[in-house]
Design a protein around this motif. Structure first.
Motif, PDB file in Angstrom:
ATOM      1  N   GLY A   1       0.810  -1.211   0.000  1.00  8.75           N
ATOM      2  CA  GLY A   1       0.000   0.000   0.000  1.00  8.75           C
ATOM      3  C   GLY A   1       0.842   1.259   0.000  1.00  8.75           C
ATOM      4  N   GLU A   2       1.941   1.247   0.743  1.00  2.00           N
ATOM      5  CA  GLU A   2       2.834   2.408   0.772  1.00  2.00           C
ATOM      6  C   GLU A   2       3.513   2.608  -0.579  1.00  2.00           C
ATOM      7  OE1 GLU A   2       4.129   2.494   5.478  1.00  2.00           O
ATOM      8  OE2 GLU A   2       5.053   1.025   4.131  1.00  2.00           O
ATOM      9  N   LEU A   3       3.856   1.517  -1.245  1.00  2.00           N
ATOM     10  CA  LEU A   3       4.412   1.642  -2.592  1.00  2.00           C
ATOM     11  C   LEU A   3       3.377   2.214  -3.547  1.00  2.00           C
ATOM     12  CD1 LEU A   3       6.356  -1.735  -2.875  1.00  2.00           C
ATOM     13  CD2 LEU A   3       7.340   0.547  -2.615  1.00  2.00           C
ATOM     14  N   LEU A   4       2.137   1.792  -3.386  1.00  5.95           N
ATOM     15  CA  LEU A   4       1.070   2.306  -4.243  1.00  5.95           C
ATOM     16  C   LEU A   4       0.859   3.798  -4.014  1.00  5.95           C
ATOM     17  CD1 LEU A   4      -1.090   1.751  -6.308  1.00  5.95           C
ATOM     18  CD2 LEU A   4      -2.551   0.853  -4.487  1.00  5.95           C
ATOM     19  N   LEU A   5       0.871   4.226  -2.771  1.00  4.88           N
ATOM     20  CA  LEU A   5       0.758   5.656  -2.474  1.00  4.88           C
ATOM     21  C   LEU A   5       1.913   6.429  -3.108  1.00  4.88           C
ATOM     22  CD1 LEU A   5      -0.333   5.801   1.285  1.00  4.88           C
ATOM     23  CD2 LEU A   5      -1.610   6.684  -0.679  1.00  4.88           C
ATOM     24  N   ALA A   6       3.123   5.888  -3.009  1.00  2.00           N
ATOM     25  CA  ALA A   6       4.277   6.554  -3.614  1.00  2.00           C
ATOM     26  C   ALA A   6       4.124   6.649  -5.129  1.00  2.00           C
ATOM     27  CB  ALA A   6       5.557   5.802  -3.261  1.00  2.00           C
ATOM     28  N   ALA A   7       3.577   5.612  -5.754  1.00  2.00           N
ATOM     29  CA  ALA A   7       3.353   5.638  -7.202  1.00  2.00           C
ATOM     30  C   ALA A   7       2.331   6.705  -7.578  1.00  2.00           C
ATOM     31  CB  ALA A   7       2.902   4.264  -7.683  1.00  2.00           C
ATOM     32  N   LEU A   8       1.278   6.828  -6.790  1.00  2.49           N
ATOM     33  CA  LEU A   8       0.262   7.853  -7.053  1.00  2.49           C
ATOM     34  C   LEU A   8       0.863   9.253  -6.925  1.00  2.49           C
ATOM     35  CD1 LEU A   8      -2.693   6.191  -5.173  1.00  2.49           C
ATOM     36  CD2 LEU A   8      -2.785   6.931  -7.558  1.00  2.49           C
ATOM     37  N   ARG A   9       1.660   9.463  -5.908  1.00  2.00           N
ATOM     38  CA  ARG A   9       2.278  10.783  -5.711  1.00  2.00           C
ATOM     39  C   ARG A   9       3.267  11.119  -6.810  1.00  2.00           C
ATOM     40  NH1 ARG A   9       3.155   9.089   0.520  1.00  2.00           N
ATOM     41  NH2 ARG A   9       1.221   9.957   1.387  1.00  2.00           N
ATOM     42  N   THR A  10       3.947  10.111  -7.308  1.00  3.39           N
ATOM     43  CA  THR A  10       4.999  10.332  -8.302  1.00  3.39           C
ATOM     44  C   THR A  10       4.437  10.489  -9.709  1.00  3.39           C
ATOM     45  OG1 THR A  10       6.571   9.061  -6.966  1.00  3.39           O
ATOM     46  CG2 THR A  10       7.107   9.377  -9.298  1.00  3.39           C
ATOM     47  N   TRP A  11       3.484   9.624 -10.068  1.00  2.68           N
ATOM     48  CA  TRP A  11       3.028   9.574 -11.459  1.00  2.68           C
ATOM     49  C   TRP A  11       1.575   9.972 -11.660  1.00  2.68           C
ATOM     50  CZ3 TRP A  11       5.755   4.668 -10.156  1.00  2.68           C
ATOM     51  CH2 TRP A  11       7.113   4.755 -10.455  1.00  2.68           C
ATOM     52  N   GLY A  12       0.843  10.274 -10.586  1.00  2.00           N
ATOM     53  CA  GLY A  12      -0.538  10.722 -10.731  1.00  2.00           C
ATOM     54  C   GLY A  12      -1.390   9.732 -11.490  1.00  2.00           C
ATOM     55  N   ASP A  13      -2.157  10.217 -12.481  1.00  2.00           N
ATOM     56  CA  ASP A  13      -3.074   9.330 -13.197  1.00  2.00           C
ATOM     57  C   ASP A  13      -2.367   8.370 -14.151  1.00  2.00           C
ATOM     58  OD1 ASP A  13      -2.365  11.034 -15.249  1.00  2.00           O
ATOM     59  OD2 ASP A  13      -4.356  11.911 -15.479  1.00  2.00           O
TER      60      ASP A  13
END
Length: 199
Positions: A132-144
């Protein structure tokens, strides 16, 4: 990856997979899948009455542990069997709430070391970061565009608090389906089966 809000309609739409509740194309048999729900807009109030109805429509899915996050205008919840917490491909809780995002996932993510390497230039992550933390980091980094960097079988519901934006994503093969519907009052309802979001 789909970005809501989609064009207003009262009809439900399935994002990938089968329209048969609880059995996405190529996925496990009913009763062996996590249930995701999301309510956004007018119907997303604390203790939203819609959530039990959405879950009741997916009784063939998990019925044990519920993880839920509520904000004004957004409610996301996930339900899974107890045994699912130890399944390979996902670690930690199914849903997380941070200052910027709320996210819930039904997922088995692979090649996490590769994902960490891609994220490394952008964000510092602890060695024991959960899925989940990796997923949050991906959202913050790459957005949509975050789903382009994920490998595995997944269905993801994410809400960005700052922009009031909902992102829905599933893998190309559609093994983990998502469906959404815009109700008469403008509420966006999201669920792991089409039956859960039909009025």
């Amino acid at each position: 990856t789909r970005t809501a809000w989609p064009r207003p309609t009262r009809h439900s739409r399935t994002i990938g997979g089968s329209r048969t509740p609880g059995r996405p194309r190529g996925g496990p048999a009913p009763g062996r899948m996590t249930a995701l729900v999301g309510v956004f807009g007018p119907g997303a109030r604390p203790g939203a009455a819609m959530l039990p109805r959405l879950f009741d429509a997916m009784r063939n899915r998990a019925s044990d542990t519920v993880e839920q996050h509520e904000l004004p205008g957004a409610v996301i919840a996930a339900r899974r069997h107890v045994w699912e917490s130890g399944v390979d491909g996902w670690t930690g809780p199914l849903s997380l709430q941070a200052d910027d995002w709320i996210v819930a996932a039904d997922a088995s993510l692979y090649y996490l070391a590769d994902l960490r390497r891609r994220l490394a230039p952008h964000v510092a992550l602890p060695r024991d970061a959960s899925s989940g933390e990796l997923l949050l980091a991906a959202l913050r980094t790459w957005g949509d565009r975050f789903a382009r960097y994920l490998e595995g079988d997944y269905a993801i519901v994410a809400y960005e608090r700052r922009t009031d934006r909902v992102l829905l994503a599933r893998e190309f093969g559609g093994k983990r389906a998502l469906a959404y519907s815009i109700l008469a009052d403008g509420t966006l309802a999201v669920g792991s089966s089409a039956a859960s979001v039909v009025e």
